[in-house]
Design a protein around this motif. Sequence first.
Motif, short mmCIF file in Angstrom:
data_model
loop_
_atom_site.label_atom_id
_atom_site.label_comp_id
_atom_site.label_asym_id
_atom_site.label_seq_id
_atom_site.Cartn_x
_atom_site.Cartn_y
_atom_site.Cartn_z
N GLU A 1 5.06 6.36 -14.65
CA GLU A 1 5.63 7.60 -14.33
C GLU A 1 4.72 8.25 -13.25
O GLU A 1 4.15 9.36 -13.50
CB GLU A 1 5.38 8.31 -15.89
CG GLU A 1 6.01 8.00 -16.77
CD GLU A 1 6.31 8.46 -18.00
OE1 GLU A 1 5.44 9.59 -18.02
OE2 GLU A 1 6.95 8.26 -19.29
N TYR A 2 4.62 7.82 -12.34
CA TYR A 2 3.57 8.18 -11.02
C TYR A 2 4.12 9.50 -10.34
O TYR A 2 3.50 10.08 -9.79
CB TYR A 2 3.23 7.02 -10.14
CG TYR A 2 2.46 5.97 -10.66
CD1 TYR A 2 1.28 6.13 -11.50
CD2 TYR A 2 3.23 4.64 -10.69
CE1 TYR A 2 0.63 5.12 -12.03
CE2 TYR A 2 2.57 3.53 -11.34
CZ TYR A 2 1.29 3.95 -11.97
OH TYR A 2 0.51 2.88 -12.68
N LYS A 3 5.53 9.39 -10.36
CA LYS A 3 6.03 10.61 -9.62
C LYS A 3 5.90 10.49 -8.26
O LYS A 3 5.50 11.51 -7.44
CB LYS A 3 6.15 11.97 -10.42
CG LYS A 3 6.25 11.92 -11.58
CD LYS A 3 6.00 13.36 -12.15
CE LYS A 3 6.34 13.94 -13.64
NZ LYS A 3 6.32 15.20 -14.28
N LEU A 4 6.12 9.14 -7.47
CA LEU A 4 5.67 9.12 -6.38
C LEU A 4 6.60 9.89 -5.41
O LEU A 4 6.24 10.37 -4.06
CB LEU A 4 5.74 7.53 -6.03
CG LEU A 4 4.97 6.72 -6.49
CD1 LEU A 4 5.09 5.33 -6.40
CD2 LEU A 4 3.45 6.94 -6.46
N ILE B 1 12.50 -0.20 -5.19
CA ILE B 1 11.17 -0.47 -5.47
C ILE B 1 10.27 0.67 -5.76
O ILE B 1 9.34 0.27 -6.58
CB ILE B 1 10.72 -1.28 -4.22
CG1 ILE B 1 11.34 -2.58 -3.73
CG2 ILE B 1 8.98 -1.77 -4.18
CD1 ILE B 1 11.01 -3.34 -2.41
N LEU B 2 10.23 1.67 -5.00
CA LEU B 2 9.51 2.77 -5.29
C LEU B 2 9.76 3.38 -6.92
O LEU B 2 8.85 3.72 -7.64
CB LEU B 2 9.74 3.70 -4.24
CG LEU B 2 9.13 3.59 -3.07
CD1 LEU B 2 9.29 4.52 -1.84
CD2 LEU B 2 7.70 3.43 -3.13
N GLU B 3 11.11 3.48 -7.26
CA GLU B 3 11.51 4.03 -8.50
C GLU B 3 10.86 3.00 -9.44
O GLU B 3 10.75 3.27 -10.62
CB GLU B 3 13.20 4.09 -8.43
CG GLU B 3 13.39 5.15 -7.65
CD GLU B 3 14.97 5.02 -7.65
OE1 GLU B 3 15.89 4.34 -8.09
OE2 GLU B 3 15.35 6.31 -7.05
N THR B 4 11.00 1.73 -9.06
CA THR B 4 10.43 0.75 -10.13
C THR B 4 9.01 0.93 -10.63
O THR B 4 8.32 0.81 -11.65
CB THR B 4 10.57 -0.82 -9.79
OG1 THR B 4 12.07 -1.10 -9.46
CG2 THR B 4 10.07 -1.58 -10.81
N PHE B 5 8.28 1.30 -9.30
CA PHE B 5 6.62 1.78 -9.48
C PHE B 5 6.73 2.90 -10.44
O PHE B 5 5.82 2.91 -11.35
CB PHE B 5 6.12 1.84 -8.25
CG PHE B 5 5.49 0.60 -7.61
CD1 PHE B 5 6.06 -0.03 -6.47
CD2 PHE B 5 4.34 0.37 -8.19
CE1 PHE B 5 5.32 -1.01 -5.87
CE2 PHE B 5 3.70 -1.08 -7.52
CZ PHE B 5 4.29 -1.44 -6.34
N ASP B 6 7.70 3.79 -10.22
CA ASP B 6 7.63 5.23 -10.99
C ASP B 6 7.72 4.98 -12.54
O ASP B 6 7.16 5.33 -13.45
CB ASP B 6 8.47 6.00 -10.30
CG ASP B 6 8.04 6.80 -9.23
OD1 ASP B 6 6.80 7.14 -9.10
OD2 ASP B 6 9.11 7.50 -8.53
N ALA B 7 8.73 3.88 -12.72
CA ALA B 7 9.08 3.62 -13.91
C ALA B 7 7.92 3.03 -14.69
O ALA B 7 7.67 3.03 -16.07
CB ALA B 7 10.26 2.89 -14.19
N GLY C 1 0.84 -1.35 -0.01
CA GLY C 1 -0.11 -0.05 -0.08
C GLY C 1 0.70 1.32 -0.14
O GLY C 1 0.28 2.52 -0.13
N LEU C 2 2.21 1.11 0.09
CA LEU C 2 2.99 2.19 0.12
C LEU C 2 3.00 3.07 -1.16
O LEU C 2 2.62 4.28 -1.28
CB LEU C 2 4.64 2.10 0.43
CG LEU C 2 5.32 3.30 0.32
CD1 LEU C 2 5.09 4.22 1.64
CD2 LEU C 2 6.79 2.65 0.88
N ALA C 3 3.14 2.61 -2.21
CA ALA C 3 2.89 3.26 -3.59
C ALA C 3 1.43 3.89 -3.73
O ALA C 3 1.57 4.94 -4.07
CB ALA C 3 3.42 2.34 -4.63
#
Length: 271
Positions: free
Chosen positions: A126-129, A117-123, A85-87
Amino acid sequence: MIEYDPSYIFPQMVSSIMKLVVLGSGTSVPHARRAAAGFWLQTTTGSLLLDASADIAHRSAQERLDWPNLDSIWISHFHLDHLGGLAPFLFGVRWAPQTQRRRKELSIFGPHGLRRILETFDAAGEYKLLDQPFPLQLFEVEPNQQFEILPDIFARTFSTPHTPESMAIRISERDGNSIVYTSDTGLSEELIDFCGAASVLLLECSFHRGKPVKTHLELSEAMEIARVSAPERLVLTHLYPEWDEVDIVAEAKKLWPGETIEAFDGLHLEF
């Protein structure tokens, strides 16, 4: 359509004591009454989220907690029922009207690999978390590291026998008030020492008996930790559905005479 009311003031939890709110007492197994792991800790100097399963953002809103002003987040390890749930939370607060005027920093602490992990979600989308309306800091910490997790609130970590990166955390105020959150773990003598004399021991107790894996605890092992570490209060959590048919407090009393509390979603505990 429900519209955001800018005049709404979130309830404050200001006190000289810590307050724990159980957002998710369950596991990765879908359950009608138990969300996956997440705990809100309110201290005299700020708020801290312990783990962030996929349910946690909405559970925080259901409990009417001041999620737009959350100060810190702790991620114990990378299993999805603790991290998943973090992302979505970061995606949600990036666009929520309640956070657009926020200027205070949000700090996220966790094991090495969390940024990747967060950068992988971003990629992926392109969420810019990590690009929020407010300052955001990400800290990757080591086992046995000590650091200030909130103003005047100090944390110490311990490597647990669960995953390579998994860690328990001990959070202490200057006056000695403390909570230990083991998150998922197997049994070890070193863990028992780490849990010693906590005000609250928030301890996983996945199984009643005959556990299928070494990297979780069953009741007898949880009670062994309690007997030796002697917390003022023991809160058993990370409960698989098999506990639905068992009185966990009654079973615990057979093995340890101290105060045992069964975690349930919506439990509010002051200490």
